[in-house]
Design an enzyme around this catalytic site. Sequence first.
Site, PDB file in Angstrom:
ATOM      1  N   ASP A  11       1.508   5.406   0.570  1.00  0.00           N
ATOM      2  CA  ASP A  11       1.918   6.413   0.936  1.00  0.00           C
ATOM      3  C   ASP A  11       3.573   6.314   1.362  1.00  0.00           C
ATOM      4  OD1 ASP A  11       1.790   9.294   2.451  1.00  0.00           O
ATOM      5  OD2 ASP A  11       2.033   8.241   4.041  1.00  0.00           O
ATOM      6  N   SER A  12       4.273   7.506   1.375  1.00  0.00           N
ATOM      7  CA  SER A  12       5.603   7.534   1.789  1.00  0.00           C
ATOM      8  C   SER A  12       5.850   6.621   3.055  1.00  0.00           C
ATOM      9  CB  SER A  12       6.000   8.971   2.145  1.00  0.00           C
ATOM     10  OG  SER A  12       5.183   9.547   2.885  1.00  0.00           O
ATOM     11  N   CYS A  74      -1.084  10.175  -0.645  1.00  0.00           N
ATOM     12  CA  CYS A  74       0.070  11.090  -0.173  1.00  0.00           C
ATOM     13  C   CYS A  74       0.213  12.283  -1.093  1.00  0.00           C
ATOM     14  CB  CYS A  74       1.667  10.426  -0.203  1.00  0.00           C
ATOM     15  SG  CYS A  74       3.115  11.110  -0.081  1.00  0.00           S
ATOM     16  N   GLU A 158       5.095  11.886  13.488  1.00  0.00           N
ATOM     17  CA  GLU A 158       5.875  10.694  13.316  1.00  0.00           C
ATOM     18  C   GLU A 158       6.567  10.150  14.702  1.00  0.00           C
ATOM     19  OE1 GLU A 158       7.685   9.330   9.897  1.00  0.00           O
ATOM     20  OE2 GLU A 158       5.358   9.608   9.104  1.00  0.00           O
ATOM     21  N   CYS A 192      -2.087  17.646   4.071  1.00  0.00           N
ATOM     22  CA  CYS A 192      -1.045  16.520   4.148  1.00  0.00           C
ATOM     23  C   CYS A 192      -1.634  15.560   5.330  1.00  0.00           C
ATOM     24  CB  CYS A 192       0.116  17.211   4.979  1.00  0.00           C
ATOM     25  SG  CYS A 192       1.420  15.811   5.637  1.00  0.00           S
ATOM     26  N   HIS A 194      -0.623  13.617   7.362  1.00  0.00           N
ATOM     27  CA  HIS A 194      -0.391  13.468   9.048  1.00  0.00           C
ATOM     28  C   HIS A 194      -1.102  14.729   9.836  1.00  0.00           C
ATOM     29  CE1 HIS A 194       2.742  11.212   7.416  1.00  0.00           C
ATOM     30  NE2 HIS A 194       3.342  11.224   8.684  1.00  0.00           N
TER      31      HIS A 194
HETATM   32  N1  DGL Z   1       2.144  11.699   3.091  1.00  0.00           N
HETATM   33  C1  DGL Z   1       2.823  13.021   3.013  1.00  0.00           C
HETATM   34  C2  DGL Z   1       1.999  14.084   2.570  1.00  0.00           C
HETATM   35  O1  DGL Z   1       0.631  13.994   2.333  1.00  0.00           O
HETATM   36  C3  DGL Z   1       3.576  13.274   4.284  1.00  0.00           C
HETATM   37  C4  DGL Z   1       5.063  12.691   4.730  1.00  0.00           C
HETATM   38  C5  DGL Z   1       5.870  13.020   4.001  1.00  0.00           C
HETATM   39  O2  DGL Z   1       6.576  14.205   3.952  1.00  0.00           O
HETATM   40  O3  DGL Z   1       6.531  12.056   3.261  1.00  0.00           O
HETATM   41  O4  DGL Z   1       2.523  14.919   2.103  1.00  0.00           O
END
Ligand code: DGL
Length: 273
Positions: A11-12, A74, A158, A192, A194
């Site tokens: 993931d990012s 992600c 976050e 997403c 998050h």
């Molecule tokens: N993990 C990203 C997603 O599911 C969200 C966080 C980001 O923007 O890097 O889109």
Amino acid sequence: MEKKGAIGVFDSGFGGLTILKAIVEELPEYDYLYLGDNARAPYGNRSYETVYQYTLQAVNWFFEQGCSLVILACNTASAKALRSIQQEHLPSNQNKRVLGVIRPTAEIVGKFSKSGNIGVLGTVGTINSDSYKIEINKFFPETTVYQQACPMLVPIVENGETETAGADFFVKEYIQQLMAQSAAIDTVLLGCTHYPLLANKIKAALPDNVTVVDQGKIVAASLKDYLNRHIEIEAKCSKNASRVFYTTDNTETFNQLGKRFYGEQINASKAVL
Ligand code: DGL
């Protein structure tokens, strides 16, 4: 015989930990190697080229660690980088597989809707890519997909602001904008990683008849099915129930915040991509 490796989960940053958590619950026997590219997160507003380059570097890092299977946990990376990686990078690397989270989610989400009107919440990158709209319509052609980008929600999560008036404000605003597109929406997908941490607020902001779909369990069930159908890849996945975490940024911060997403203590190491 080729050495077996952990299943890579990328993931990012922290968000993919919500997906990893669901995968570990479904398939606890496998080894998992998680990488969060926190030093360059969030990916949500970045260009295709940048998300592609970053994700490709991460995928190569997993391959160097001995992983044969990598999950892009992600949505933004799945929307912007997965297809290019699969088409341009994997054909020469037949023994490696990279999977995303959008397709398995799109395959299922239509089943939750009675009215055939589905709302998708995601980052700007995911929504502008139209990936969910395109994929959901492949599997459920009668369905209408309404999309809403929610750029403030990742920073809110976050920064640990999920229980604040600020979180209430932005969740209500985005839900209002989504529902203004069609009152017939009866299913809302959290597109997403998050957003599960804001699921209660999102549910509260929606009419009672709307079902909120969290993709963690869907992705986990789909991975289980994939491993059953691809025994040649399954045979390359080691099974010692280990969980190893890496981040490209500060490990202490990752351990502290990561716990919110994963629900358990994490001891991350630093990765250099
Ligand atoms: N993990 C990203 C997603 O599911 C969200 C966080 C980001 O923007 O890097 O889109």
